[in-house]
Motif scaffolding. Sequence first.
Motif, mmCIF file in Angstrom:
data_model
loop_
_atom_site.group_PDB
_atom_site.id
_atom_site.type_symbol
_atom_site.label_atom_id
_atom_site.label_comp_id
_atom_site.label_asym_id
_atom_site.label_seq_id
_atom_site.Cartn_x
_atom_site.Cartn_y
_atom_site.Cartn_z
ATOM 1 N N ASP A 10 0.833 -1.277 -0.370
ATOM 2 C CA ASP A 10 -0.137 0.502 -0.186
ATOM 3 C C ASP A 10 0.689 1.128 -0.061
ATOM 4 O O ASP A 10 2.130 0.764 0.561
ATOM 5 C CB ASP A 10 -1.276 -0.305 1.175
ATOM 6 C CG ASP A 10 -1.654 1.568 1.485
ATOM 7 O OD1 ASP A 10 -2.687 1.438 0.114
ATOM 8 O OD2 ASP A 10 -1.919 1.885 2.178
ATOM 9 N N MET A 11 0.723 2.095 -0.934
ATOM 10 C CA MET A 11 1.048 3.258 -0.515
ATOM 11 C C MET A 11 0.238 4.455 -0.399
ATOM 12 O O MET A 11 -1.425 4.539 -1.471
ATOM 13 C CB MET A 11 1.773 3.373 -1.887
ATOM 14 C CG MET A 11 3.176 3.367 -1.866
ATOM 15 S SD MET A 11 4.264 4.239 -3.456
ATOM 16 C CE MET A 11 3.380 3.888 -4.912
ATOM 17 N N SER A 12 0.311 5.851 0.358
ATOM 18 C CA SER A 12 -0.402 6.591 0.787
ATOM 19 C C SER A 12 -0.083 8.128 0.922
ATOM 20 O O SER A 12 0.686 8.433 1.100
ATOM 21 C CB SER A 12 -1.337 6.868 1.320
ATOM 22 O OG SER A 12 -2.144 8.114 2.208
ATOM 23 N N ILE A 13 -0.314 8.624 -0.460
ATOM 24 C CA ILE A 13 0.921 10.002 -0.705
ATOM 25 C C ILE A 13 -0.213 11.029 -0.833
ATOM 26 O O ILE A 13 -1.079 11.487 -1.054
ATOM 27 C CB ILE A 13 1.279 9.965 -1.986
ATOM 28 C CG1 ILE A 13 2.148 8.532 -2.166
ATOM 29 C CG2 ILE A 13 2.385 11.555 -2.228
ATOM 30 C CD1 ILE A 13 2.562 8.252 -3.376
ATOM 31 N N GLU A 14 -0.006 12.614 0.265
ATOM 32 C CA GLU A 14 -0.467 13.194 0.131
ATOM 33 C C GLU A 14 0.435 14.372 0.028
ATOM 34 O O GLU A 14 2.126 14.385 -0.432
ATOM 35 C CB GLU A 14 -0.674 14.102 1.705
ATOM 36 C CG GLU A 14 -1.181 13.118 2.439
ATOM 37 C CD GLU A 14 -1.598 14.030 3.763
ATOM 38 O OE1 GLU A 14 -1.937 15.024 4.596
ATOM 39 O OE2 GLU A 14 -0.805 12.694 4.758
ATOM 40 N N GLY B 282 4.665 10.522 2.036
ATOM 41 C CA GLY B 282 4.133 8.831 1.499
ATOM 42 C C GLY B 282 3.947 8.185 2.714
ATOM 43 O O GLY B 282 5.376 8.224 3.147
ATOM 44 N N ARG B 283 2.699 7.396 2.844
ATOM 45 C CA ARG B 283 3.437 6.502 3.748
ATOM 46 C C ARG B 283 3.856 5.128 2.769
ATOM 47 O O ARG B 283 2.698 4.533 2.157
ATOM 48 C CB ARG B 283 1.881 5.662 4.666
ATOM 49 C CG ARG B 283 2.439 6.927 5.636
ATOM 50 C CD ARG B 283 1.458 7.191 6.601
ATOM 51 N NE ARG B 283 1.535 8.085 7.620
ATOM 52 C CZ ARG B 283 2.103 8.672 8.816
ATOM 53 N NH1 ARG B 283 2.129 7.344 9.062
ATOM 54 N NH2 ARG B 283 1.962 9.205 9.250
ATOM 55 N N HIS B 284 4.257 3.958 2.698
ATOM 56 C CA HIS B 284 4.259 3.469 1.858
ATOM 57 C C HIS B 284 4.720 1.637 2.660
ATOM 58 O O HIS B 284 5.335 1.384 3.765
ATOM 59 C CB HIS B 284 6.456 3.120 1.694
ATOM 60 C CG HIS B 284 5.903 2.043 0.679
ATOM 61 N ND1 HIS B 284 7.645 2.148 -0.584
ATOM 62 C CD2 HIS B 284 5.550 1.570 -0.577
ATOM 63 C CE1 HIS B 284 7.506 1.063 -1.454
ATOM 64 N NE2 HIS B 284 6.169 0.414 -1.481
ATOM 65 N N SER B 285 3.650 0.626 2.538
ATOM 66 C CA SER B 285 3.714 -0.660 3.514
ATOM 67 C C SER B 285 4.516 -1.940 2.480
ATOM 68 O O SER B 285 3.933 -1.711 1.435
ATOM 69 C CB SER B 285 2.037 -0.779 3.367
ATOM 70 O OG SER B 285 1.991 -0.118 4.702
#
Length: 160
Positions: free
Chosen positions: A101-105, A148-151
């Motif tokens: 998963d990646m979540s980017i602002e 960004g948060r990267h799992s």
Amino acid sequence: MEKKILEYLQLSDEVNDCGEAERLEEEFSREGRSFYEVFSLRGIRVSRVDLGFISCSFKVPLRLTDRDRNLANGAIANLVDEVGGALVQIEGLLPPCVSVDMSIEFLSTAKLGEELEVTSRLLGERGRYKGTLVVVRNKRTGEVIAEGRHSLFGRQASKL
């Protein structure tokens, strides 16, 4: 540890922009790199490596800008993926991890020629699952361009 990161992120300057993508893809695949990695990461420099932390610098090149000459959002997402992934790869999980998963602002823009600082910090781990936080900021002003948060999940090595 620093050598592994440099090998992963530091790409050769042998790439030319003549449009021979197929030939280059074959050449780089023999080295374990893809044309995509070379195209998108050329110019990134590793500045500092500590346990659970990487800092890189990157000057925004024309090839990764949009029509307004801002660093394209896809290029930012790629930096989050590659620099976050590099941190986990050197943390000792073999074979390579896969992104879960990646979540980017996207908080601001970076203009052509601006110098960026890209940092990746290990947030935590549970078994073979690891999380990283990647921050892209303007080196001169300190303004955060993206966060960004990267799992990632490490596959278990084969016993064969």
